[in-house]
Design a protein around this motif. Sequence first.
Motif, PDB file in Angstrom:
ATOM      1  N   SER A 123       2.773   9.158   8.075  1.00 20.54           N
ATOM      2  CA  SER A 123       3.540   9.088   6.835  1.00 20.54           C
ATOM      3  C   SER A 123       4.905   9.745   7.006  1.00 20.54           C
ATOM      4  CB  SER A 123       2.764   9.771   5.703  1.00 20.54           C
ATOM      5  OG  SER A 123       3.489   9.711   4.491  1.00 20.54           O
ATOM      6  N   LYS A 142       0.097   2.360   1.276  1.00 27.55           N
ATOM      7  CA  LYS A 142       0.963   1.533   0.431  1.00 27.55           C
ATOM      8  C   LYS A 142       0.232   0.268  -0.025  1.00 27.55           C
ATOM      9  CE  LYS A 142       5.419   3.044   2.317  1.00 27.55           C
ATOM     10  NZ  LYS A 142       5.817   3.711   1.073  1.00 27.55           N
ATOM     11  N   LYS A 167       4.415   2.437   7.702  1.00 30.84           N
ATOM     12  CA  LYS A 167       3.684   1.845   6.580  1.00 30.84           C
ATOM     13  C   LYS A 167       2.202   1.770   6.937  1.00 30.84           C
ATOM     14  CE  LYS A 167       7.484  -1.084   4.963  1.00 30.84           C
ATOM     15  NZ  LYS A 167       7.909  -2.476   4.685  1.00 30.84           N
ATOM     16  N   LYS A 200      -3.271   8.508  -1.421  1.00 31.68           N
ATOM     17  CA  LYS A 200      -1.803   8.629  -1.448  1.00 31.68           C
ATOM     18  C   LYS A 200      -1.118   8.138  -0.175  1.00 31.68           C
ATOM     19  CE  LYS A 200      -1.938  13.440   0.179  1.00 31.68           C
ATOM     20  NZ  LYS A 200      -1.546  14.841  -0.125  1.00 31.68           N
ATOM     21  N   LEU A 213       2.578  -5.268   2.736  1.00 32.71           N
ATOM     22  CA  LEU A 213       3.460  -4.289   3.367  1.00 32.71           C
ATOM     23  C   LEU A 213       4.800  -4.899   3.778  1.00 32.71           C
ATOM     24  CD1 LEU A 213       1.006  -2.339   5.737  1.00 32.71           C
ATOM     25  CD2 LEU A 213       1.831  -1.658   3.467  1.00 32.71           C
TER      26      LEU A 213
END
Length: 210
Positions: free
Chosen positions: A105, A136, A110, A133, A161
Amino acid sequence: MSKKEADIVQKKEVNAVLFDLDGVLVDSEKAWFYVFNDTLKHFGVKSVSKKWFSKIFGNTIEKNVKIFINITAKEANKLAIKYFAKNRRYVKVFPNSRNVLEKLSNNNVKMALITNTPKRILIPTLKHYKLKKYFKAIVTVDDVKRGKPSPDMALKACRLLKVKPKNTILIGDTKNDMVAGKRAGCITVGYGVKGEHRIKRLKSIIKFVK
């Protein structure tokens, strides 16, 4: 994984990583073992052993239950949701999972999660262990017509993505994962299983995207 392998993958401009959940980020086999036997008990079918269950673990719920009972995906998922709630406590996050996700991250990689687990089971589990969290995109068996080893999940995750499969790593610990990734055109990295590349430790995945 050798340095040469990592260098080869990096030259492919890796933009994203698709993670399988079970066996890669968390150990949920014990939980699913109890869920499976609870489902069999619901239909009056004798329980199976852990050794036997290990051989089928990783398939869709519907496929596993159909070994004993003629059941639809909707029925299988409904029962799994019911019984997983009481067995969620058996899910264990692997020691390096959060560290690896955090590093990826921070490197602006991604990430998506692709799993045969129904969303109504997955999301509460991810929230409970504070893993949601990092992703994505999350693609489950509910979001596609066919679960792994079909490429549907991987392809959908890449679309969400906005990345090309050829620039995306799919990491998983089963043959189904590797087949799904290959069919989708992703770079397959086997976690303890044979893929285009293979790693023994989860943190080795970081070297592929530096």
